[in-house]
Design a protein around this motif. Structure first.
Motif, PDB file in Angstrom:
ATOM      1  N   ARG A   1      56.408  90.072  58.562  1.00 53.33           N
ATOM      2  CA  ARG A   1      56.707  90.187  59.994  1.00 53.33           C
ATOM      3  C   ARG A   1      57.913  89.342  60.385  1.00 53.33           C
ATOM      4  NH1 ARG A   1      54.631  94.346  62.787  1.00 53.33           N
ATOM      5  NH2 ARG A   1      53.242  95.226  61.264  1.00 53.33           N
ATOM      6  N   ILE A   2      58.787  89.089  59.424  1.00 53.29           N
ATOM      7  CA  ILE A   2      60.027  88.362  59.724  1.00 53.29           C
ATOM      8  C   ILE A   2      61.189  89.191  59.191  1.00 53.29           C
ATOM      9  CG2 ILE A   2      61.275  86.174  59.562  1.00 53.29           C
ATOM     10  CD1 ILE A   2      58.654  84.916  58.489  1.00 53.29           C
ATOM     11  N   LEU A   3      62.153  89.473  60.065  1.00 51.87           N
ATOM     12  CA  LEU A   3      63.329  90.256  59.678  1.00 51.87           C
ATOM     13  C   LEU A   3      64.587  89.410  59.830  1.00 51.87           C
ATOM     14  CD1 LEU A   3      62.731  93.636  61.593  1.00 51.87           C
ATOM     15  CD2 LEU A   3      61.710  92.819  59.464  1.00 51.87           C
ATOM     16  N   ASN A   4      65.587  89.751  59.013  1.00 46.53           N
ATOM     17  CA  ASN A   4      66.897  89.092  59.145  1.00 46.53           C
ATOM     18  C   ASN A   4      67.992  90.140  59.046  1.00 46.53           C
ATOM     19  OD1 ASN A   4      68.781  86.909  59.269  1.00 46.53           O
ATOM     20  ND2 ASN A   4      69.094  87.084  57.062  1.00 46.53           N
ATOM     21  N   ILE A   5      69.114  89.844  59.680  1.00 46.94           N
ATOM     22  CA  ILE A   5      70.307  90.686  59.545  1.00 46.94           C
ATOM     23  C   ILE A   5      71.374  89.865  58.844  1.00 46.94           C
ATOM     24  CG2 ILE A   5      71.028  90.048  61.910  1.00 46.94           C
ATOM     25  CD1 ILE A   5      71.852  93.472  60.713  1.00 46.94           C
ATOM     26  N   HIS A   6      72.020  90.489  57.865  1.00 47.44           N
ATOM     27  CA  HIS A   6      73.057  89.767  57.109  1.00 47.44           C
ATOM     28  C   HIS A   6      74.311  90.644  57.013  1.00 47.44           C
ATOM     29  CE1 HIS A   6      74.741  86.893  54.329  1.00 47.44           C
ATOM     30  NE2 HIS A   6      75.121  87.910  53.583  1.00 47.44           N
ATOM     31  N   PRO A   7      75.503  90.041  57.200  1.00 47.01           N
ATOM     32  CA  PRO A   7      76.721  90.856  57.252  1.00 47.01           C
ATOM     33  C   PRO A   7      77.354  91.148  55.891  1.00 47.01           C
ATOM     34  CG  PRO A   7      77.255  88.610  57.837  1.00 47.01           C
ATOM     35  CD  PRO A   7      75.776  88.633  57.570  1.00 47.01           C
ATOM     36  N   SER A   8      76.546  91.655  54.947  1.00 43.75           N
ATOM     37  CA  SER A   8      77.083  92.198  53.689  1.00 43.75           C
ATOM     38  C   SER A   8      76.046  93.170  53.147  1.00 43.75           C
ATOM     39  CB  SER A   8      77.344  91.097  52.651  1.00 43.75           C
ATOM     40  OG  SER A   8      76.127  90.655  52.090  1.00 43.75           O
ATOM     41  N   LEU A   9      76.463  93.896  52.107  1.00 45.85           N
ATOM     42  CA  LEU A   9      75.511  94.756  51.413  1.00 45.85           C
ATOM     43  C   LEU A   9      74.832  93.901  50.356  1.00 45.85           C
ATOM     44  CD1 LEU A   9      77.733  97.968  50.998  1.00 45.85           C
ATOM     45  CD2 LEU A   9      75.891  97.587  52.654  1.00 45.85           C
TER      46      LEU A   9
ATOM     47  N   GLU B   1      61.204  83.089  51.319  1.00 44.58           N
ATOM     48  CA  GLU B   1      61.692  81.708  51.416  1.00 44.58           C
ATOM     49  C   GLU B   1      63.042  81.498  50.745  1.00 44.58           C
ATOM     50  OE1 GLU B   1      58.187  81.863  48.542  1.00 44.58           O
ATOM     51  OE2 GLU B   1      58.708  82.660  50.486  1.00 44.58           O
ATOM     52  N   ASN B   2      63.585  82.543  50.109  1.00 47.34           N
ATOM     53  CA  ASN B   2      64.904  82.419  49.483  1.00 47.34           C
ATOM     54  C   ASN B   2      65.990  82.951  50.413  1.00 47.34           C
ATOM     55  OD1 ASN B   2      63.823  81.414  46.968  1.00 47.34           O
ATOM     56  ND2 ASN B   2      63.001  83.485  46.719  1.00 47.34           N
ATOM     57  N   LEU B   3      67.204  82.510  50.165  1.00 46.90           N
ATOM     58  CA  LEU B   3      68.311  82.846  51.071  1.00 46.90           C
ATOM     59  C   LEU B   3      68.710  84.319  50.929  1.00 46.90           C
ATOM     60  CD1 LEU B   3      70.483  81.767  53.053  1.00 46.90           C
ATOM     61  CD2 LEU B   3      71.932  81.377  51.037  1.00 46.90           C
ATOM     62  N   ASP B   4      68.637  85.068  52.031  1.00 47.48           N
ATOM     63  CA  ASP B   4      69.114  86.452  52.096  1.00 47.48           C
ATOM     64  C   ASP B   4      68.573  87.300  50.939  1.00 47.48           C
ATOM     65  OD1 ASP B   4      70.620  85.695  54.344  1.00 47.48           O
ATOM     66  OD2 ASP B   4      72.318  85.093  53.092  1.00 47.48           O
ATOM     67  N   ALA B   5      67.266  87.183  50.696  1.00 51.11           N
ATOM     68  CA  ALA B   5      66.740  87.705  49.436  1.00 51.11           C
ATOM     69  C   ALA B   5      65.584  88.700  49.542  1.00 51.11           C
ATOM     70  CB  ALA B   5      66.296  86.531  48.567  1.00 51.11           C
ATOM     71  N   GLY B   6      64.930  88.838  50.655  1.00 48.18           N
ATOM     72  CA  GLY B   6      63.713  89.661  50.717  1.00 48.18           C
ATOM     73  C   GLY B   6      64.012  91.157  50.647  1.00 48.18           C
ATOM     74  N   PRO B   7      62.948  91.988  50.572  1.00 53.93           N
ATOM     75  CA  PRO B   7      63.114  93.438  50.444  1.00 53.93           C
ATOM     76  C   PRO B   7      63.963  94.056  51.564  1.00 53.93           C
ATOM     77  CG  PRO B   7      60.841  92.817  50.033  1.00 53.93           C
ATOM     78  CD  PRO B   7      61.531  91.575  50.512  1.00 53.93           C
ATOM     79  N   ILE B   8      64.839  94.968  51.144  1.00 56.38           N
ATOM     80  CA  ILE B   8      65.816  95.577  52.053  1.00 56.38           C
ATOM     81  C   ILE B   8      65.191  96.727  52.833  1.00 56.38           C
ATOM     82  CG2 ILE B   8      67.939  96.959  52.085  1.00 56.38           C
ATOM     83  CD1 ILE B   8      68.825  95.230  49.610  1.00 56.38           C
TER      84      ILE B   8
ATOM     85  N   ARG C   1      59.759  95.878  45.380  1.00 57.73           N
ATOM     86  CA  ARG C   1      60.783  95.439  46.334  1.00 57.73           C
ATOM     87  C   ARG C   1      61.265  96.559  47.233  1.00 57.73           C
ATOM     88  NH1 ARG C   1      63.967  91.064  46.667  1.00 57.73           N
ATOM     89  NH2 ARG C   1      65.439  92.458  47.693  1.00 57.73           N
ATOM     90  N   ARG C   2      60.881  97.810  46.890  1.00 59.90           N
ATOM     91  CA  ARG C   2      61.446  98.946  47.626  1.00 59.90           C
ATOM     92  C   ARG C   2      60.700  99.190  48.929  1.00 59.90           C
ATOM     93  NH1 ARG C   2      62.060 104.131  44.276  1.00 59.90           N
ATOM     94  NH2 ARG C   2      63.833 104.481  45.666  1.00 59.90           N
ATOM     95  N   VAL C   3      61.471  99.307  50.007  1.00 65.36           N
ATOM     96  CA  VAL C   3      60.895  99.649  51.311  1.00 65.36           C
ATOM     97  C   VAL C   3      61.207 101.123  51.554  1.00 65.36           C
ATOM     98  CG1 VAL C   3      60.893  99.155  53.785  1.00 65.36           C
ATOM     99  CG2 VAL C   3      61.261  97.292  52.139  1.00 65.36           C
ATOM    100  N   LEU C   4      60.184 101.952  51.534  1.00 58.20           N
ATOM    101  CA  LEU C   4      60.383 103.395  51.657  1.00 58.20           C
ATOM    102  C   LEU C   4      60.018 103.810  53.073  1.00 58.20           C
ATOM    103  CD1 LEU C   4      58.826 104.275  48.204  1.00 58.20           C
ATOM    104  CD2 LEU C   4      61.242 103.999  48.763  1.00 58.20           C
ATOM    105  N   ILE C   5      60.984 104.428  53.740  1.00 52.97           N
ATOM    106  CA  ILE C   5      60.801 104.735  55.162  1.00 52.97           C
ATOM    107  C   ILE C   5      60.279 106.144  55.332  1.00 52.97           C
ATOM    108  CG2 ILE C   5      62.044 104.989  57.361  1.00 52.97           C
ATOM    109  CD1 ILE C   5      63.835 102.643  56.091  1.00 52.97           C
ATOM    110  N   ASN C   6      59.211 106.267  56.118  1.00 52.07           N
ATOM    111  CA  ASN C   6      58.658 107.597  56.403  1.00 52.07           C
ATOM    112  C   ASN C   6      59.568 108.261  57.425  1.00 52.07           C
ATOM    113  OD1 ASN C   6      56.558 106.448  54.953  1.00 52.07           O
ATOM    114  ND2 ASN C   6      55.353 106.008  56.795  1.00 52.07           N
ATOM    115  N   LYS C   7      60.091 109.398  57.077  1.00 51.73           N
ATOM    116  CA  LYS C   7      61.030 110.085  57.983  1.00 51.73           C
ATOM    117  C   LYS C   7      60.261 110.795  59.094  1.00 51.73           C
ATOM    118  CE  LYS C   7      64.657 108.966  55.556  1.00 51.73           C
ATOM    119  NZ  LYS C   7      65.526 107.901  55.950  1.00 51.73           N
TER     120      LYS C   7
END
Ligand code: GRF
Length: 207
Positions: free
Chosen positions: A110-118, A148-155, A201-207
């Motif tokens: 339940r924690i999201l982050n935005i990072h300015p790179s791929l 807990e790691n820098l810019d590292a969780g599932p995309i 690690r894969r986040v699969l989005i239901n369309k």
């Protein structure tokens, strides 16, 4: 039975400008993120412009200076403030601080982050400058779950931005930021609606 949809409470953690916070607030106001409100904005830095922006919108704010505080002790205070505000989704929006395992386990998934790179390219500071000086032809932005790691969780989502020969870090940052604002809103909707499943690690989005 209550047929009213409950309002989802979002908490924002920021340290600076707050344009991603504003983009989320605008999306809520415009109904692009339905049934949600920003319950609390917390800054770990005094004088963060994002706090003033929140105050102008009438959104509750707290400034909780983190400097010199031990990571978990500080995070316990932040988590308590978020729980008090009944926050269920925490959005990092330019929050310049690593989260402790305690904090991460307080808001599981339940924690999201935005990072300015791929990601996983160019984690950390000045990601746009890193991409430019490396000579990458494309960069972009990433919304991911936070661990807990820098810019590292599932995309969750990424958007690609081409790097032009005449780009500066500023011009590239500007184009990436437009995409940040767009995909952060989209990712928040996906997560609040539970419109995804994970496989490793894969986040699969239901369309
Ligand atoms: C954004 O580029 C975001 O991707 C990064 O920090 C910057 C914050 O900008 N994590 P803002 O405070 O949201 O304007």
């Amino acid at each position: 039975m209550n047929s009213m949809k409950t309002t989802r409470q979002i908490g924002i953690l920021l340290s600076g400008r707050g344009s991603n916070f504003e983009a989320l607030a605008d999306s809520i106001d415009a109904g692009r993120i339905p049934n949600a409100r920003i319950a609390l904005v917390i800054s770990n830095r005094e004088g963060a412009p994002g706090v003033e922006k929140a105050q102008k919108r009438g959104i509750p704010t707290k400034v909780m200076p983190s400097k010199g505080l031990e990571r978990e002790a500080f995070d316990r205070q932040v988590a308590a403030a978020l729980h008090d505000a009944h926050v269920e989704l925490v959005c990092l929006a330019g929050y310049m601080r690593l989260l402790s395992p305690f904090f991460v386990s307080s808001f599981p998934g339940r924690i999201l982050n935005i990072h300015p790179s791929l990601l996983p390219s160019f984690p950390g500071l000045e990601a746009q400058h890193q991409a430019l000086t490396y000579g990458a032809k494309f960069s972009g932005c990433t919304v991911h779950f936070v661990d807990e790691n820098l810019d590292a969780g599932p995309i969750i989502l990424q958007s690609c931005v081409p790097i032009r020969d005449d780009d500066t870090a500023e011009s590239l940052s500007h184009r990436i930021l437009e995409e940040e604002h767009r995909i952060y809103t989209e990712a928040v909707c996906i997560v609040l609606e539970g419109r995804y499943r994970t496989e490793g690690r894969r986040v699969l989005i239901n369309k």
